[in-house]
Design a protein around this motif. Structure first.
Motif, short mmCIF file in Angstrom:
data_model
loop_
_atom_site.label_atom_id
_atom_site.label_comp_id
_atom_site.label_asym_id
_atom_site.label_seq_id
_atom_site.Cartn_x
_atom_site.Cartn_y
_atom_site.Cartn_z
N UNK A 159 0.38 -1.44 -0.46
CA UNK A 159 -0.44 -0.40 -0.25
C UNK A 159 0.73 1.37 0.05
N UNK A 160 2.10 1.72 0.72
CA UNK A 160 3.17 2.79 0.61
C UNK A 160 2.89 2.62 -0.71
N UNK A 161 3.69 1.43 -1.19
CA UNK A 161 5.19 1.76 -2.13
C UNK A 161 3.72 2.45 -3.75
N UNK A 186 11.05 -4.42 -16.52
CA UNK A 186 11.88 -4.50 -15.51
C UNK A 186 12.76 -5.39 -15.40
N UNK A 187 12.34 -6.63 -15.81
CA UNK A 187 13.02 -7.66 -15.66
C UNK A 187 13.25 -8.09 -16.74
N UNK A 188 13.90 -10.13 -16.74
CA UNK A 188 15.10 -10.40 -18.07
C UNK A 188 14.59 -12.00 -18.12
N UNK A 189 14.36 -12.27 -18.35
CA UNK A 189 15.16 -13.98 -18.35
C UNK A 189 15.87 -14.88 -19.68
N UNK A 190 16.18 -15.98 -19.46
CA UNK A 190 16.82 -16.49 -20.56
C UNK A 190 17.17 -18.49 -20.12
N UNK A 223 4.10 -9.46 -17.82
CA UNK A 223 4.10 -8.56 -19.16
C UNK A 223 3.15 -7.66 -19.37
N UNK A 224 1.96 -6.92 -18.19
CA UNK A 224 1.32 -6.15 -18.89
C UNK A 224 2.44 -5.08 -18.80
N UNK A 225 3.13 -4.29 -17.70
CA UNK A 225 3.99 -3.26 -17.72
C UNK A 225 4.52 -3.43 -19.00
N UNK A 242 1.58 -5.64 -10.60
CA UNK A 242 1.42 -6.74 -11.25
C UNK A 242 2.29 -7.73 -10.62
N UNK A 243 3.53 -6.91 -9.72
CA UNK A 243 4.73 -7.41 -9.21
C UNK A 243 4.11 -8.33 -7.95
N UNK A 244 3.24 -7.48 -7.53
CA UNK A 244 2.16 -8.60 -6.58
C UNK A 244 2.01 -9.48 -6.56
N UNK A 245 1.64 -9.95 -7.91
CA UNK A 245 0.52 -10.74 -7.91
C UNK A 245 1.17 -12.32 -8.48
#
Length: 307
Positions: A11-13, A255-259, A81-83, A66-69
């Motif tokens: 909530x604070x974020x 902000x994130x990548x996968x490999x 991916x919504x971002x 979304x990072x919290x889902x």
């Protein structure tokens, strides 16, 4: 950490984003209305410039949400991916805004409107914009979230970016105030159109890196903060790796990548130690948060794509 504390931190974020989006959206709508009353394309352009703030804040907010889902059986990577989708929408809207600003400004230069621009109204509205941008920026400056010990830390990257962006936009509003002042004392309406063109150029120039990055992410390109050549070099020169193939790097979010990669390792290497070593190194030094490695024997050869 307890669930109650986690919910409180979430909530604070989100609080600075909700307040910032609400304030700036109300101001954008008001500025568009006053732009019509003042017969000012500069205010119209500044409204779109402030709209870019709102869109940027929305994207950052979506990232926080979304990072919290949690991931689901259908969306196994979660909703991060919504971002990227939000950023793509932002890019399309900004392109439309720049084209509209240029069209209106050039039209006013070629065929000047009969109604004079109200300089003092332009100054007042732009001054309100400075106050709102500065107040919102201060929200993000102090948006550090306390940890489990109650200590506050520096704001995260999204908050820091929003803070810098909002302060920079306050500077644009200062230019609009100056334009309003010059229009008021000289009566030259062309100043309004020239300032509009300048704001359009500012939006285009400052937004271009984001637009370019967004289109790249939308096509599953390697994120800008990941050096694929350095990753390839690190893996190919690792002492436990004999050869590699099928190296793929793509974005999970803005902000994130996968490999994923197939590694053929030397016979005397402990697979688990190798996996842990490479995975940690890729996360810490190469900005790849999700690493999947397939271990193979030297004789296995089933490459589907080589880069």
């Amino acid at each position: 950490m307890t669930k109650h504390r986690e919910d409180k931190q979430k909530t604070m974020r989100q609080k600075p984003y909700v307040i910032g989006i609400s304030l700036n959206m109300i101001f954008v709508l008001s500025e568009l209305l006053f732009a019509k009353f003042a017969h000012s394309t500069a205010l119209f352009a500044d409204a779109f410039h402030n709209l870019s703030d709102v869109l940027a804040l929305m994207i950052a907010w979506i990232a926080v949400v979304v990072f919290g889902l949690s991931a689901t059986k259908r969306h196994t990577y979660g909703w991060h991916n919504m971002s990227i989708l939000a950023s793509l929408f932002n890019t399309i809207l900004l392109i439309f805004a720049v084209i509209t600003i240029f069209y209106e400004s050039i039209q006013d230069i070629i065929t000047p409107p009969t109604s004079p621009t109200t300089g003092w109204l332009v100054m007042i509205v732009a001054a309100v914009g400075i106050v709102i941008n500065f107040a919102t920026a201060m929200l993000f400056k102090s948006s550090g979230v306390p940890d489990e010990h109650g200590h506050h830390h520096e704001q995260d990257l999204n908050a820091k970016t929003a803070y810098i962006h909002l302060l920079a936009d306050a500077g644009v509003s200062v230019g609009v105030i100056l334009a309003g002042f010059l229009i008021q004392i000289t009566g030259l309406r062309i100043i309004d159109s020239i300032v509009s063109l300048i704001i359009g150029v500012i939006i285009a120039v400052t937004s271009w890196p984001v637009m370019k990055s967004t289109f790249n992410l939308s096509l599953n390109g390697v994120p800008d903060n990941v050096d694929e050549s350095a990753v390839m070099r690190y893996l190919s020169t690792h002492k436990g790796v004999h050869q590699l193939h099928d190296l793929h790097i793509w974005p999970l979010s803005t902000t994130e990548a996968a490999m994923t990669v197939h590694l053929s390792i030397n016979k005397d290497v402990d697979e688990q130690i190798l996996l842990a070593d490479i995975s940690n190194e890729l996360r810490q030094k190469y900005n790849i948060s999700h690493v999947t490695i397939q271990i193979e024997t030297n004789s296995f050869d089933q490459a589907c794509n080589v880069i």
